[in-house]
Scaffold this motif. Structure first.
Motif, PDB file in Angstrom:
ATOM      1  N   PRO A 109       0.816  -1.228   0.000  1.00  0.00           N
ATOM      2  CA  PRO A 109       0.000   0.000   0.000  1.00  0.00           C
ATOM      3  C   PRO A 109       0.847   1.274   0.000  1.00  0.00           C
ATOM      4  CG  PRO A 109      -0.814  -1.543   1.651  1.00  0.00           C
ATOM      5  CD  PRO A 109       0.479  -2.091   1.137  1.00  0.00           C
ATOM      6  N   HIS A 110       1.963   1.261   0.704  1.00  0.00           N
ATOM      7  CA  HIS A 110       2.850   2.424   0.731  1.00  0.00           C
ATOM      8  C   HIS A 110       3.490   2.658  -0.639  1.00  0.00           C
ATOM      9  CE1 HIS A 110       2.428   2.652   5.072  1.00  0.00           C
ATOM     10  NE2 HIS A 110       2.647   1.349   5.109  1.00  0.00           N
ATOM     11  N   LEU A 111       3.892   1.571  -1.287  1.00  0.00           N
ATOM     12  CA  LEU A 111       4.484   1.680  -2.621  1.00  0.00           C
ATOM     13  C   LEU A 111       3.452   2.154  -3.638  1.00  0.00           C
ATOM     14  CD1 LEU A 111       6.655  -1.569  -2.631  1.00  0.00           C
ATOM     15  CD2 LEU A 111       7.443   0.795  -2.359  1.00  0.00           C
ATOM     16  N   ARG A 112       2.234   1.661  -3.501  1.00  0.00           N
ATOM     17  CA  ARG A 112       1.165   2.128  -4.405  1.00  0.00           C
ATOM     18  C   ARG A 112       0.928   3.623  -4.235  1.00  0.00           C
ATOM     19  NH1 ARG A 112      -2.620  -2.903  -3.865  1.00  0.00           N
ATOM     20  NH2 ARG A 112      -2.041  -3.987  -5.775  1.00  0.00           N
ATOM     21  N   GLY A 113       0.927   4.090  -2.992  1.00  0.00           N
ATOM     22  CA  GLY A 113       0.750   5.522  -2.742  1.00  0.00           C
ATOM     23  C   GLY A 113       1.875   6.335  -3.367  1.00  0.00           C
ATOM     24  N   ALA A 114       3.110   5.839  -3.234  1.00  0.00           N
ATOM     25  CA  ALA A 114       4.260   6.535  -3.818  1.00  0.00           C
ATOM     26  C   ALA A 114       4.131   6.588  -5.338  1.00  0.00           C
ATOM     27  CB  ALA A 114       5.554   5.838  -3.413  1.00  0.00           C
ATOM     28  N   LEU A 115       3.754   5.471  -5.955  1.00  0.00           N
ATOM     29  CA  LEU A 115       3.584   5.447  -7.410  1.00  0.00           C
ATOM     30  C   LEU A 115       2.454   6.364  -7.858  1.00  0.00           C
ATOM     31  CD1 LEU A 115       4.122   1.723  -8.446  1.00  0.00           C
ATOM     32  CD2 LEU A 115       5.533   3.708  -8.999  1.00  0.00           C
TER      33      LEU A 115
END
Length: 151
Positions: A109-115
């Motif tokens: 979820p954190h990586l998705r937010g960053a992307l």
């Protein structure tokens, strides 16, 4: 080459450097949230496994467009973080499969937010049609493969 022809190689290289700066800023953001921020390559591995867990090293090599030796090192470094684990395949003892671990899954979820933040910045002001052309062109460049051999 005419003066109206874009300097595509220069622009692509410059864009890649700026994109790396955006990625670095997002890594820093995750670090300030007390998370171990994966590198872009590690994030790609986590996404690939989130999409299809238990891939072989060869499958990951194709999915990530990396040489098998690069995937081996990437998996080792990501495994040392506790985000993935390797296990011998059921059918063939020589085949290793890679599995996403709970700590790696928690980063998704954190990586998705960053992307999402990065994609929002780099696509701002472009129509879906324009972005489709850019995507098609980048896919074409990716498929060009190795440079032709010189005599």
């Amino acid at each position: 080459m005419t003066s109206s022809t874009p300097r595509l190689v220069f622009l692509l290289n410059a864009a890649q450097r700026r994109l790396q700066q955006l990625v670095t800023a997002e890594q820093l953001r995750l670090t300030t949230q007390a998370l171990d921020a994966p590198t872009p390559a590690q994030g790609g591995l986590l996404f690939a496994l989130h999409t299809l867990d238990g891939q072989t090293m060869g499958e990951l090599s194709l999915a990530l467009d990396l040489a098998p030796s690069a995937v081996t090192g990437l998996v080792q470094r990501t495994e040392s973080q506790g985000w993935v684990i390797r296990a011998t395949g059921d059918q063939d003892g020589r085949t290793q499969r890679v599995w996403l671990q709970p700590a790696g899954r928690a980063l998704i979820p954190h990586l998705r937010g960053a992307l999402k933040r990065i994609n929002s910045r780099i696509t701002h002001g472009f129509t879906p049609e324009e972005l489709a052309v850019v995507g098609r062109w980048l896919g074409h460049v990716q498929q060009c493969g190795n440079p032709p051999e010189t005599p």
